[in-house]
Design an enzyme around this catalytic site. Structure first.
Site, short mmCIF file in Angstrom:
data_model
loop_
_atom_site.label_atom_id
_atom_site.label_comp_id
_atom_site.label_asym_id
_atom_site.label_seq_id
_atom_site.Cartn_x
_atom_site.Cartn_y
_atom_site.Cartn_z
CB SER A 107 -0.94 0.06 0.92
OG SER A 107 -1.56 1.03 1.73
CE LYS A 145 -4.68 0.21 0.60
NZ LYS A 145 -4.96 -0.99 1.86
CG LEU A 146 -1.68 3.24 -7.11
CD1 LEU A 146 -1.96 4.01 -8.07
CD2 LEU A 146 0.19 3.94 -7.12
CE LYS A 147 -3.86 4.07 2.28
NZ LYS A 147 -4.87 3.71 2.49
CG ASP A 202 -7.76 2.36 0.29
OD1 ASP A 202 -9.01 2.79 1.20
OD2 ASP A 202 -7.00 1.50 1.67
CD GLU A 216 -8.57 -0.89 1.00
OE1 GLU A 216 -8.15 -1.51 -0.69
OE2 GLU A 216 -8.29 -1.25 1.89
CG ASP A 269 -10.64 -0.96 4.92
OD1 ASP A 269 -10.58 -1.14 6.02
OD2 ASP A 269 -8.91 -0.54 4.91
CE LYS A 284 -6.93 -2.37 6.38
NZ LYS A 284 -6.48 -0.74 6.70
N GLY A 337 -3.97 -4.39 6.00
CA GLY A 337 -2.90 -4.11 7.47
C GLY A 337 -2.94 -2.26 8.19
CG LEU A 386 0.48 2.34 8.55
CD1 LEU A 386 0.87 3.75 9.25
CD2 LEU A 386 1.15 2.10 7.43
#
Ligand code: OSB
Ligand code: MG
Length: 371
Positions: free
Chosen positions: A135, A161-163, A188, A213, A238, A262, A290, A292
């Site tokens: 991510s 995955k790109l924010k 996301d 996402e 999510d 999660k 995740g 972090l």
């Protein structure tokens, strides 16, 4: 198994990178580590809540107060037949799944260690390694984004995955797709859009994303179901999935074609497994998200991701991406996009106590517990 005592150690750790999402920037984590003790063994878990409620509502201060005054007094000093029995004893406290997950997950570790078996086996996992992606936070510009994607694809990660957020979406995704035509790409939004943005989000259909996402509000299933009808790209939920009940409602509504599980967001391993099982019954794939995590939460996530329906690459990338120095002694490193499950009883990781003392910023113990 009787829980004899509990200790929370709060540590502060700098992240190796600046992690920007649509809801804010993280440069470090303040991590509450929970140790449960019994039969001469220890079980570990970490809390993933943040100081301010940017992702879900729970906060670090609120959660730790609940853990100290409510959850641990309800479980310390008592004998638990199994982790499900312990989880049921926390049901009378409403909400607060991340706080409950700390206690439930630490007990699963303690329980698995007492059985002398890896947590993955006790949960019913079927793999010895799990597929992983990364991510990537929002980067300062397009050039930095392309560099970061290239670097992580070269490292072997199986999906990027790109924010995204309004104003940082269609153009950047288009440019990344043009440069990396074969990569598994996802985005996301962390709840940054509204249903009225459907036409803009539909432009992402041109870039062959595996899923989008959590585009809409963290607590809104219905609008995600409406959006799903207007997009070709599957929606992955999510934030919205905080329980098996929420998962069932999302699946029945058609709000989720994919689910990011999660363990800490849904209240622990038992509930995460129920979300996994429900999704499988609906033919919906899941992957392990995740928060972090340090090596403690990361090891939990890796064990949980060995269940059969975790077929898509998760966010549990190498610990060394996040931390110059982790809180556990064992390296948790992916190779060619596969993360091996730590071996040994329970989580298969041990705390670096000397390091914890250096980065400790608080904590407490609960010894007495229930009458
Ligand atoms: O939305 O998945 C998310 C990190 C913190 C809070 C929310 C999210 C994330 C990530 C990073 O995307 C996942 C990780 O690398 O642990
Ligand atoms: Mg997310």
């Amino acid at each position: 198994m009787k829980i004899e005592s509990a200790e929370v150690v709060v540590v502060e750790l700098p992240l190796n990178f600046r992690f920007e999402t649509s809801f804010g920037v993280q440069t470090h984590r303040t991590v509450p580590l929970l140790v449960l003790r019994g039969e001469g063994l220890e079980g570990y878990a970490e809390g993933v809540m943040t100081a301010l409620p940017g992702y879900r509502e729970e906060t670090l201060a609120g959660a730790l107060d609940l853990v100290e005054r409510g959850l641990l007094p309800a479980v310390v000093g008592r004998d638990w037949a199994n982790p499900e029995a312990l989880a049921a004893a926390l049901d009378r406290f409403r909400g607060n799944p991340m706080a409950k997950a700390m206690v439930e997950m630490a007990f699963w570790d303690l329980w698995a260690r007492s059985l002398g078996r890896p947590l993955k086996d006790v949960l019913g996992g079927v793999r010895d390694r799990v597929p992983v992606g990364v991510s990537l936070g929002i980067q300062p510009d397009l050039a930095a984004t392309l560099d970061a994607v290239a670097q992580h694809l070269e490292a072997g990660y199986r999906r990027i995955k790109l924010k995204i957020k309004p104003g940082w979406d269609v153009a950047v995704v288009g440019a990344v797709r043009e440069r990396f035509p074969d990569a598994h790409l996802t985005v996301d939004a962390n709840s940054a859009y509204r249903l009225s943005d459907a036409r803009r989000l539909a432009r992402l259909d041109a870039y062959d994303l595996d899923y989008i996402e959590q585009p809409l509000a963290y607590d809104d299933l219905l609008d995600h179901a409406r959006l799903a009808q207007r997009l070709a790209t599957p929606i992955c939920l999510d934030e919205s999935i905080t329980s098996a009940r929420a998962a069932r409602q999302a699946l029945e509504l058609g709000a989720a074609g994919v689910i990011n599980v999660k363990v800490a967001r849904v209240g622990g391993h038992g509930e995460a497994r129920r979300v996994h099982d429900l999704a499988r019954a609906f033919g919906v794939p899941v992957w392990m998200g995740g928060m972090l995590e340090t090596g403690v939460g990361r090891a939990h996530n890796i064990h949980a991701a060995t269940l059969a329906n975790f077929t898509l690459p998760g966010d549990t990338s190498s610990a060394s991406r996040y931390w110059a120095h982790d809180v556990v002694n064992e390296p948790l490193e992916a190779e060619a996009g596969w993360m091996p499950v730590p071996a040994g009883p329970g989580l298969g990781v041990t705390l670096d106590r000397a390091f914890l003392e250096r980065v400790r910023v608080g904590g407490f113990e609960v010894t007495g517990g229930a009458a």
